[in-house]
Design a protein around this motif. Structure first.
Motif, mmCIF file in Angstrom:
data_model
loop_
_atom_site.group_PDB
_atom_site.id
_atom_site.type_symbol
_atom_site.label_atom_id
_atom_site.label_comp_id
_atom_site.label_asym_id
_atom_site.label_seq_id
_atom_site.Cartn_x
_atom_site.Cartn_y
_atom_site.Cartn_z
ATOM 1 N N ILE A 46 0.843 -1.354 0.002
ATOM 2 C CA ILE A 46 0.084 0.050 -0.097
ATOM 3 C C ILE A 46 0.781 1.142 -0.106
ATOM 4 O O ILE A 46 0.531 2.348 -0.550
ATOM 5 N N ALA A 47 2.105 1.163 0.943
ATOM 6 C CA ALA A 47 2.725 2.490 1.007
ATOM 7 C C ALA A 47 3.409 2.598 -0.320
ATOM 8 O O ALA A 47 3.708 3.870 -1.018
ATOM 9 N N MET A 48 3.925 1.454 -1.137
ATOM 10 C CA MET A 48 4.559 1.540 -2.427
ATOM 11 C C MET A 48 3.415 2.215 -3.368
ATOM 12 O O MET A 48 3.787 3.130 -4.463
ATOM 13 N N LYS A 49 2.387 1.804 -3.459
ATOM 14 C CA LYS A 49 1.275 2.263 -4.429
ATOM 15 C C LYS A 49 1.061 3.808 -4.091
ATOM 16 O O LYS A 49 1.123 4.513 -5.237
ATOM 17 N N GLY A 50 0.964 4.351 -2.873
ATOM 18 C CA GLY A 50 0.800 5.377 -2.536
ATOM 19 C C GLY A 50 1.977 6.299 -3.085
ATOM 20 O O GLY A 50 1.680 7.444 -3.637
ATOM 21 N N LEU A 51 3.254 5.678 -2.740
ATOM 22 C CA LEU A 51 4.484 6.651 -3.231
ATOM 23 C C LEU A 51 4.356 6.748 -4.790
ATOM 24 O O LEU A 51 4.663 7.954 -5.374
ATOM 25 N N LEU A 53 1.715 6.695 -6.588
ATOM 26 C CA LEU A 53 0.569 7.633 -7.262
ATOM 27 C C LEU A 53 0.938 9.162 -6.878
ATOM 28 O O LEU A 53 0.818 10.158 -7.641
ATOM 29 N N GLY A 54 1.763 9.204 -5.852
ATOM 30 C CA GLY A 54 2.250 10.716 -5.479
ATOM 31 C C GLY A 54 3.385 11.164 -6.361
ATOM 32 O O GLY A 54 3.304 12.299 -6.865
ATOM 33 N N LEU A 55 4.403 10.373 -6.918
ATOM 34 C CA LEU A 55 5.010 10.687 -8.018
ATOM 35 C C LEU A 55 4.405 10.942 -9.353
ATOM 36 O O LEU A 55 4.788 11.961 -9.857
ATOM 37 N N ASP A 56 3.503 10.224 -9.609
ATOM 38 C CA ASP A 56 2.714 10.442 -10.776
ATOM 39 C C ASP A 56 2.114 11.777 -10.664
ATOM 40 O O ASP A 56 2.000 12.560 -11.720
ATOM 41 N N LEU A 57 1.254 12.044 -9.661
ATOM 42 C CA LEU A 57 0.752 13.422 -9.476
ATOM 43 C C LEU A 57 1.863 14.525 -9.560
ATOM 44 O O LEU A 57 1.460 15.626 -10.186
ATOM 45 N N ALA A 58 3.005 14.367 -8.727
ATOM 46 C CA ALA A 58 3.794 15.437 -9.026
ATOM 47 C C ALA A 58 4.438 15.660 -10.459
ATOM 48 O O ALA A 58 4.711 16.873 -10.872
ATOM 49 N N VAL A 59 4.297 14.638 -11.037
ATOM 50 C CA VAL A 59 5.104 14.878 -12.518
ATOM 51 C C VAL A 59 3.979 15.726 -13.134
ATOM 52 O O VAL A 59 4.033 16.379 -14.165
ATOM 53 N N LEU A 60 2.627 15.127 -13.001
ATOM 54 C CA LEU A 60 1.345 15.792 -13.547
ATOM 55 C C LEU A 60 1.369 17.223 -13.605
ATOM 56 O O LEU A 60 1.120 18.330 -14.242
ATOM 57 N N LEU A 61 1.734 17.748 -12.163
ATOM 58 C CA LEU A 61 1.478 19.096 -11.609
ATOM 59 C C LEU A 61 2.598 19.979 -12.208
ATOM 60 O O LEU A 61 2.635 21.020 -12.237
ATOM 61 N N SER A 62 3.807 19.143 -12.616
ATOM 62 C CA SER A 62 4.893 20.075 -12.631
ATOM 63 C C SER A 62 4.918 20.217 -14.399
ATOM 64 O O SER A 62 5.745 21.230 -14.520
ATOM 65 N N ARG A 63 3.936 19.819 -14.992
ATOM 66 C CA ARG A 63 3.997 19.907 -16.628
ATOM 67 C C ARG A 63 3.525 21.557 -16.870
ATOM 68 O O ARG A 63 2.497 22.015 -16.300
#
Length: 63
Positions: A46-51, A53-63
């Motif tokens: 669960i922690a790996m999945k959350g991490l 998803l968090g990285l994917d969200l950070a990449v999306l927001l940085s564009r």
């Protein structure tokens, strides 16, 4: 006891009770530790999945 290799019924029953008690205690300990490790593995997944998803969200927001 007349012979070291023979047991009375009471002695045999007592040894049987002691052996079964030891086995049931070992089984209970194994069940408790497996439960702990199962929860640990699920928590890590669960922690790996959350991490991720968090990285994917950070990449999306940085564009």
């Amino acid at each position: 006891m007349s012979n070291d290799k023979t047991l009375t019924w009471a002695e045999a029953a007592e040894e049987w009770r002691a052996a079964t008690a030891e086995v049931s205690t070992a089984a209970a300990d194994l069940g408790a530790s497996l439960s702990y490790y199962w929860k640990l593995v699920v928590g890590l997944l669960i922690a790996m999945k959350g991490l991720r998803l968090g990285l994917d969200l950070a990449v999306l927001l940085s564009r």
